[in-house]
Design a protein around this motif. Structure first.
Motif, mmCIF file in Angstrom:
data_model
loop_
_atom_site.group_PDB
_atom_site.id
_atom_site.type_symbol
_atom_site.label_atom_id
_atom_site.label_comp_id
_atom_site.label_asym_id
_atom_site.label_seq_id
_atom_site.Cartn_x
_atom_site.Cartn_y
_atom_site.Cartn_z
ATOM 1 N N ILE A 173 -11.531 -1.030 11.181
ATOM 2 C CA ILE A 173 -10.057 -0.470 11.189
ATOM 3 C C ILE A 173 -8.836 -1.386 10.999
ATOM 4 N N ASN A 174 -9.077 -2.522 11.568
ATOM 5 C CA ASN A 174 -7.972 -3.700 11.145
ATOM 6 C C ASN A 174 -8.008 -4.053 9.620
ATOM 7 N N LYS A 175 -9.201 -4.216 9.465
ATOM 8 C CA LYS A 175 -9.269 -4.838 8.031
ATOM 9 C C LYS A 175 -9.069 -3.803 6.936
ATOM 10 N N GLY A 176 -9.462 -2.434 7.186
ATOM 11 C CA GLY A 176 -9.075 -1.423 6.516
ATOM 12 C C GLY A 176 -7.361 -1.302 6.225
ATOM 13 N N SER A 177 -6.833 -1.527 7.365
ATOM 14 C CA SER A 177 -5.485 -1.305 7.520
ATOM 15 C C SER A 177 -4.557 -2.388 6.821
ATOM 16 N N LYS A 178 -5.190 -3.646 6.681
ATOM 17 C CA LYS A 178 -4.774 -4.761 5.938
ATOM 18 C C LYS A 178 -4.715 -4.480 4.243
ATOM 19 N N ASP A 179 -5.863 -3.788 3.915
ATOM 20 C CA ASP A 179 -6.220 -3.610 2.793
ATOM 21 C C ASP A 179 -5.113 -2.326 1.898
ATOM 22 N N PHE A 180 -5.126 -1.463 3.055
ATOM 23 C CA PHE A 180 -4.224 -0.348 2.750
ATOM 24 C C PHE A 180 -2.646 -1.026 2.638
ATOM 25 N N LEU A 181 -2.214 -1.992 3.443
ATOM 26 C CA LEU A 181 -0.945 -2.225 3.297
ATOM 27 C C LEU A 181 -0.832 -2.884 1.792
ATOM 28 N N GLU A 182 -1.819 -3.576 1.369
ATOM 29 C CA GLU A 182 -1.817 -4.400 0.143
ATOM 30 C C GLU A 182 -1.680 -3.330 -0.988
ATOM 31 N N ASN A 183 -2.444 -2.433 -0.914
ATOM 32 C CA ASN A 183 -2.602 -1.285 -1.897
ATOM 33 C C ASN A 183 -1.099 -0.714 -1.906
ATOM 34 N N GLN A 184 -0.655 -0.366 -0.850
ATOM 35 C CA GLN A 184 0.601 0.154 -0.593
ATOM 36 C C GLN A 184 1.835 -0.548 -1.343
ATOM 37 N N GLU A 185 1.590 -1.863 -1.293
ATOM 38 C CA GLU A 185 2.663 -2.858 -1.944
ATOM 39 C C GLU A 185 2.582 -2.528 -3.166
ATOM 40 N N MET A 186 1.223 -2.920 -3.838
ATOM 41 C CA MET A 186 1.014 -2.668 -5.326
ATOM 42 C C MET A 186 1.501 -1.324 -5.811
ATOM 43 N N LYS A 197 3.653 0.476 -4.622
ATOM 44 C CA LYS A 197 5.267 0.557 -4.761
ATOM 45 C C LYS A 197 5.880 -0.088 -5.955
ATOM 46 N N ALA A 198 5.206 -1.472 -6.156
ATOM 47 C CA ALA A 198 5.467 -2.251 -7.449
ATOM 48 C C ALA A 198 5.214 -1.266 -8.714
ATOM 49 N N THR A 199 4.263 -0.859 -8.855
ATOM 50 C CA THR A 199 3.899 0.090 -9.944
ATOM 51 C C THR A 199 4.999 1.308 -10.165
ATOM 52 N N LEU A 200 5.373 1.860 -9.060
ATOM 53 C CA LEU A 200 6.460 3.042 -8.954
ATOM 54 C C LEU A 200 7.746 2.384 -9.568
ATOM 55 N N ARG A 201 8.080 1.199 -9.219
ATOM 56 C CA ARG A 201 9.024 0.559 -9.669
ATOM 57 C C ARG A 201 9.071 0.100 -10.980
ATOM 58 N N ASN A 202 8.060 -0.297 -11.683
ATOM 59 C CA ASN A 202 7.873 -0.286 -13.127
ATOM 60 C C ASN A 202 8.078 0.832 -13.783
ATOM 61 N N LEU A 203 7.282 1.922 -13.412
ATOM 62 C CA LEU A 203 7.385 3.157 -13.818
ATOM 63 C C LEU A 203 8.778 3.748 -13.913
#
Length: 334
Positions: free
Chosen positions: A283-296, A298-304
């Motif tokens: 659960i802890n590891k999945g939470s970390k990956d989920f945060l990284e994917n969330q940041e990416m 957000k960046a994609t949304l900004r570029n779009l």
């Protein structure tokens, strides 16, 4: 000649009459003399037998059962009189029976009356002594003594009652009773007035009490029905089956290996703990990956958003196909 015949007839009549009289005298005397009887004795000590004579009747509970055949003074004890009784054969005299001296009417004559005796007592044999009872004189004397003693007590009580101090106390007591009666009368009048004033309230109170009684009665019936249902439930087969299953489980637990069961439970608890720790790490590891994917994302949304803005400002960009810098897809290629 006629005088002589009369004298002869008179002589014959006198002879026959005298013979008959002598025969009757002899017959009565012989019957009394040869008549069978049971002899008993009674000794009266310090009791006067005045009015008692030989031939006086002897009664048993009012029935004539014999006569007094002899009265004599005891030569060995001059204070006692021995009375000999001639009773009919077979008269049942008990050992606890007593011989009392009773009066015969108002003539002053005395007789013996046998009283008492129980069925359980033994019979007295002829020739025995019957217990002496009381005499009329002794009873009168005893009653006179009792009456005199009671009269003396009454006189003493009257003397105490008529004492001045006692009379004063009685008068004071009467005054107190009179005052108490007046107070009671006033209290009764007050109670009557209170009842008259609060009659309506009392009526409502009685109605409420009746309603409460009805409610209590209904509750009692409900409790009774509930109790009957509980009794039926307790007596049903389901309760018996549950109790039987509980007994079987208890028996199986007694028969099983408790130590082995505890070890198995400990092993299962350890495995469960390890599984929970692994799940927590995942659960802890999945939470970390989920945060990284969330940041990416957000960046994609900004570029779009930036690309949309540029296209709106200058649509010719689509024709020139200019390459955008720092696209989010380049990060995934790395």
């Amino acid at each position: 000649m006629q005088n002589r015949s009369k004298k002869i007839r008179l002589g014959i009549f006198i002879l026959i009459g005298t013979s008959i009289l002598l025969f009757l005298i002899v017959y009565i005397t012989a019957r009394e003399f040869f008549r069978e009887s049971d002899t008993y004795y009674v000794t009266f000590r310090d009791i006067s037998v005045s009015g008692m004579e030989t031939g006086s009747p002897v009664k048993y509970l009012g029935i004539n059962v014999g006569t007094i055949s002899k009265i004599s003074i005891n030569p060995e004890d001059i204070t006692s009189i021995i009375v000999e009784l001639a009773l009919k054969p077979g008269t049942p005299i008990k050992e606890d029976a007593k011989a009392d001296i009773v009066a015969l009417g108002i003539t002053g004559m005395k007789a013996i009356e046998i009283r008492g005796g129980t069925n359980e007592a033994k019979l007295l044999s002829p020739g025995s002594y019957i217990q002496a009872g009381s005499s009329l004189a002794s009873e009168i004397t005893g009653r006179a003594e009792v009456i005199a003693k009671k009269a003396e007590n009454v006189l003493n009580n009257l003397q105490v009652f008529t004492h001045p101090d006692t009379l004063a106390q009685i008068i004071t007591t009467f005054k107190k009773f009179s005052k108490l009666a007046q107070n009671a009368d006033q209290a009764i009048l007050k109670i009557d007035s209170l009842i008259a004033q609060n009659k309506q309230n009392l009526h409502f109170t009685l109605e409420n009490a009746a309603k409460i009684s009805d409610s209590i009665l209904n509750v009692t019936h409900s409790l009774k029905e509930t109790t009957e249902k509980i009794n039926l439930l307790i007596q049903s087969d389901s309760i018996n089956q549950i109790i039987g299953n509980t007994r079987d489980i208890t028996q199986k637990l007694k028969e099983s290996d408790i130590s082995q069961l505890i070890e198995d439970l400990a092993r299962v608890a350890k495995q469960t703990k390890e599984l929970l720790e692994k799940v927590d790490d995942d659960i802890n590891k999945g939470s970390k990956d989920f945060l990284e994917n969330q940041e990416m994302l957000k960046a994609t949304l900004r570029n779009l958003e930036e690309a949309s803005r540029k296209i709106n400002n200058n649509p010719s960009i689509l024709i020139r196909k200019s390459k955008a810098k720092n696209l989010p897809d380049d990060l995934f290629k790395d």
